[in-house]
Design a protein around this motif. Structure first.
Motif, PDB file in Angstrom:
ATOM      1  N   LEU A 119       2.642   4.008  38.056  1.00 22.34           N
ATOM      2  CA  LEU A 119       2.893   4.395  36.666  1.00 22.34           C
ATOM      3  C   LEU A 119       4.280   5.008  36.513  1.00 22.34           C
ATOM      4  N   LYS A 120       5.063   4.417  35.656  1.00 28.35           N
ATOM      5  CA  LYS A 120       6.318   5.020  35.215  1.00 28.35           C
ATOM      6  C   LYS A 120       6.028   5.710  33.886  1.00 28.35           C
ATOM      7  N   TYR A 121       5.999   7.037  33.902  1.00 32.16           N
ATOM      8  CA  TYR A 121       5.673   7.784  32.699  1.00 32.16           C
ATOM      9  C   TYR A 121       6.906   8.529  32.188  1.00 32.16           C
ATOM     10  N   ARG A 122       6.818   8.996  30.970  1.00 30.88           N
ATOM     11  CA  ARG A 122       7.954   9.699  30.362  1.00 30.88           C
ATOM     12  C   ARG A 122       8.126  11.094  30.971  1.00 30.88           C
ATOM     13  N   TYR A 123       9.341  11.539  31.056  1.00 30.86           N
ATOM     14  CA  TYR A 123       9.645  12.843  31.634  1.00 30.86           C
ATOM     15  C   TYR A 123      11.025  13.273  31.148  1.00 30.86           C
ATOM     16  N   GLY A 124      11.379  14.515  31.464  1.00 33.12           N
ATOM     17  CA  GLY A 124      12.747  14.953  31.237  1.00 33.12           C
ATOM     18  C   GLY A 124      13.027  15.514  29.862  1.00 33.12           C
ATOM     19  N   SER A 125      14.279  15.457  29.494  1.00 34.06           N
ATOM     20  CA  SER A 125      14.815  16.220  28.370  1.00 34.06           C
ATOM     21  C   SER A 125      14.119  15.978  27.047  1.00 34.06           C
ATOM     22  N   SER A 126      13.795  14.756  26.743  1.00 36.98           N
ATOM     23  CA  SER A 126      13.222  14.454  25.425  1.00 36.98           C
ATOM     24  C   SER A 126      11.737  14.128  25.479  1.00 36.98           C
ATOM     25  N   HIS A 127      11.110  14.356  26.627  1.00 35.66           N
ATOM     26  CA  HIS A 127       9.693  13.986  26.754  1.00 35.66           C
ATOM     27  C   HIS A 127       8.866  15.101  27.384  1.00 35.66           C
ATOM     28  N   PRO A 128       8.729  16.227  26.708  1.00 33.13           N
ATOM     29  CA  PRO A 128       7.917  17.325  27.246  1.00 33.13           C
ATOM     30  C   PRO A 128       6.434  16.989  27.182  1.00 33.13           C
ATOM     31  N   LEU A 129       5.625  17.816  27.824  1.00 34.30           N
ATOM     32  CA  LEU A 129       4.180  17.692  27.650  1.00 34.30           C
ATOM     33  C   LEU A 129       3.834  17.802  26.168  1.00 34.30           C
ATOM     34  N   GLY A 213       4.471  36.332  31.225  1.00 31.86           N
ATOM     35  CA  GLY A 213       4.448  35.385  30.116  1.00 31.86           C
ATOM     36  C   GLY A 213       5.210  34.106  30.382  1.00 31.86           C
ATOM     37  N   GLY A 214       5.636  33.894  31.620  1.00 33.57           N
ATOM     38  CA  GLY A 214       6.329  32.671  31.976  1.00 33.57           C
ATOM     39  C   GLY A 214       5.396  31.677  32.641  1.00 33.57           C
ATOM     40  N   SER A 215       5.941  30.537  33.048  1.00 34.18           N
ATOM     41  CA  SER A 215       5.159  29.524  33.760  1.00 34.18           C
ATOM     42  C   SER A 215       6.070  28.758  34.699  1.00 34.18           C
ATOM     43  N   GLU A 216       5.478  28.175  35.726  1.00 33.65           N
ATOM     44  CA  GLU A 216       6.237  27.373  36.671  1.00 33.65           C
ATOM     45  C   GLU A 216       6.814  26.130  36.007  1.00 33.65           C
ATOM     46  N   TYR A 217       6.078  25.566  35.066  1.00 34.86           N
ATOM     47  CA  TYR A 217       6.579  24.391  34.335  1.00 34.86           C
ATOM     48  C   TYR A 217       7.909  24.715  33.676  1.00 34.86           C
ATOM     49  N   CYS A 218       7.978  25.862  32.998  1.00 29.87           N
ATOM     50  CA  CYS A 218       9.220  26.234  32.317  1.00 29.87           C
ATOM     51  C   CYS A 218      10.286  26.712  33.297  1.00 29.87           C
ATOM     52  N   ARG A 219       9.886  27.368  34.374  1.00 26.99           N
ATOM     53  CA  ARG A 219      10.871  27.788  35.370  1.00 26.99           C
ATOM     54  C   ARG A 219      11.575  26.570  35.961  1.00 26.99           C
ATOM     55  N   PHE A 220      10.778  25.562  36.297  1.00 28.88           N
ATOM     56  CA  PHE A 220      11.342  24.351  36.870  1.00 28.88           C
ATOM     57  C   PHE A 220      12.217  23.634  35.846  1.00 28.88           C
ATOM     58  N   ALA A 221      11.767  23.610  34.598  1.00 28.61           N
ATOM     59  CA  ALA A 221      12.548  22.964  33.546  1.00 28.61           C
ATOM     60  C   ALA A 221      13.900  23.650  33.360  1.00 28.61           C
ATOM     61  N   ARG A 222      13.903  24.978  33.432  1.00 29.44           N
ATOM     62  CA  ARG A 222      15.153  25.706  33.223  1.00 29.44           C
ATOM     63  C   ARG A 222      16.118  25.513  34.376  1.00 29.44           C
ATOM     64  N   ILE A 223      15.594  25.341  35.596  1.00 26.90           N
ATOM     65  CA  ILE A 223      16.468  25.018  36.718  1.00 26.90           C
ATOM     66  C   ILE A 223      17.208  23.719  36.438  1.00 26.90           C
ATOM     67  N   ARG A 225      18.066  22.868  33.579  1.00 24.76           N
ATOM     68  CA  ARG A 225      18.817  23.136  32.355  1.00 24.76           C
ATOM     69  C   ARG A 225      18.133  22.583  31.107  1.00 24.76           C
ATOM     70  N   LEU A 226      16.813  22.714  31.083  1.00 22.32           N
ATOM     71  CA  LEU A 226      16.042  22.343  29.908  1.00 22.32           C
ATOM     72  C   LEU A 226      15.491  23.598  29.257  1.00 22.32           C
ATOM     73  N   GLU A 227      15.538  23.659  27.957  1.00 22.08           N
ATOM     74  CA  GLU A 227      14.932  24.767  27.232  1.00 22.08           C
ATOM     75  C   GLU A 227      13.413  24.619  27.290  1.00 22.08           C
ATOM     76  N   CYS A 228      12.697  25.745  27.377  1.00 21.41           N
ATOM     77  CA  CYS A 228      11.247  25.663  27.513  1.00 21.41           C
ATOM     78  C   CYS A 228      10.623  26.984  27.094  1.00 21.41           C
ATOM     79  N   ASN A 229       9.656  26.931  26.182  1.00 22.01           N
ATOM     80  CA  ASN A 229       8.882  28.096  25.782  1.00 22.01           C
ATOM     81  C   ASN A 229       7.495  27.983  26.422  1.00 22.01           C
ATOM     82  N   PRO A 230       7.173  28.847  27.376  1.00 19.33           N
ATOM     83  CA  PRO A 230       5.909  28.718  28.111  1.00 19.33           C
ATOM     84  C   PRO A 230       4.675  28.677  27.222  1.00 19.33           C
ATOM     85  N   GLN A 231       4.689  29.418  26.120  1.00 22.86           N
ATOM     86  CA  GLN A 231       3.527  29.451  25.241  1.00 22.86           C
ATOM     87  C   GLN A 231       3.203  28.080  24.659  1.00 22.86           C
TER      88      GLN A 231
END
Length: 325
Positions: A119-129, A213-223, A225-231
């Motif tokens: 499966l090639k699924y969407r990811y990255g800058s314009s495809h958040p969960l 109030g953070g999450s690993e998903y957002c920590r990894f995203a910020r590494i 250089r993606l903006e991410c609000n854990p909530q």
């Protein structure tokens, strides 16, 4: 979800994208050998591309969309058991390890008679969960809706995920439904729940909020250089809903995985076992994250043997008699 912010483009990081460049468009074209044997009669959307040298085909999950696809690896020489597996590579939702956790895994399954799809699924800058999870659901529906044309049994379709792909796979189960009978798209009329689930060092607590109030998903995203609000993503925690819908489940992890803690896998195993689900887990003392099928490591190379025994005991390597129509 609303409130998404624009994100910069992402470096591919650890992604090891598939090296094969797919050849001629295959409308009306049948390759030799196994491709001819497994050629779909009425798959829609049609084959996007085909490599007759490596005997693979790629199918777009949605018409006109090249961002998401399933690449087919078919068993050879009439060894097809009828079972299928969809493989979701990892990559922290900012890349795809499509070789290590995709093609190599698909070859392992195909050699044992299971029709495999990467499966090639969407990811990255314009495809958040939840967009990647939507692709997981679509993939299961796609294979099931086209099971006859693809030469697989609609009730023997598995979903396997590595790392972030494991999160995707577990969330696909958690959010699965029986389909919409009134949908105009025939693919959307069938169930998105896989018949078995395989999780390899899954990133199950990716979106779980920590004390700050953070999450690993957002920590990894910020590494990356993606903006991410854990909530915004806290609800995408598989343990919240996967237990009630879980099929037979196999889990593999290493105790000293420094990137994805083993506790998430242990918690899922405990919840499934307590609920009386069919679940098996194999923990290895040592092994870095991203071990794939174990490679040359003398210990980790044993985990696929445990998986093979588990799958064989459930009949996925044997051809099943089909009921008379």
């Amino acid at each position: 979800m609303s409130g998404r912010v624009s994100r910069p483009s992402v470096a591919r990081g650890r992604s090891i994208l598939m090296a094969a460049v797919f050849g001629a468009i295959a409308a009306g074209f049948l390759a030799q050998g196994v491709l001819a044997q497994a050629a779909p009669a009425a798959v829609s959307p049609p084959i996007t591309s085909q490599d007759d040298f490596l005997q693979t085909r790629r199918y777009a999950l949605r018409a006109g969309d090249d961002e998401t696809s399933l690449t087919l690896f078919a068993p050879q020489n009439g060894r097809r058991s009828g079972a299928a597996v969809i493989i979701a590579p990892g990559g922290g939702y900012v890349a795809l390890a499509a070789n290590l956790e995709g093609r190599q895994v698909a070859d392992w399954f195909a050699a044992r008679g299971v029709t495999a799809f990467v499966l090639k699924y969407r990811y990255g800058s314009s495809h958040p969960l939840p967009q990647p999870i939507e692709d997981g659901e679509r993939a299961v529906r796609y294979v099931r809706a086209n099971a006859q044309a693809l030469g697989v049994d609609p009730d023997r379709i598995g979903l396997m995920g590595f790392s972030a792909g494991g999160h995707l796979a577990a969330m696909t189960v958690s959010l699965s439904d029986s389909g919409n009978p009134a949908a105009a798209d025939a693919v959307e009329r069938v169930s998105s729940r896989p018949d078995y689930l395989v999780l390899a060092y899954p990133w199950l607590e990716a979106t779980t909020l920590n004390a700050e109030g953070g999450s690993e998903y957002c920590r990894f995203a910020r590494i990356a250089r993606l903006e991410c609000n854990p909530q915004d993503y806290a609800a995408y925690t598989p343990l919240l809903g996967v237990v009630a819908k879980a099929p037979a489940t196999f889990i593999y992890h290493t105790t000293d995985d420094a990137l994805v803690p083993v506790q998430g896998s242990v918690a899922l195993y405990s919840a499934l076992a307590t609920a009386g689900k069919d679940v098996e887990m194999h923990l290895f003392a040592h092994g870095s994250h991203g071990s794939g099928m174990g490679g040359a490591d003398p210990a980790l190379s044993l985990w696929p043997q445990a998986l093979e025994a588990w799958l064989r005991a459930r009949g996925y390597f044997s051809k099943q008699a089909q009921p008379a129509s």
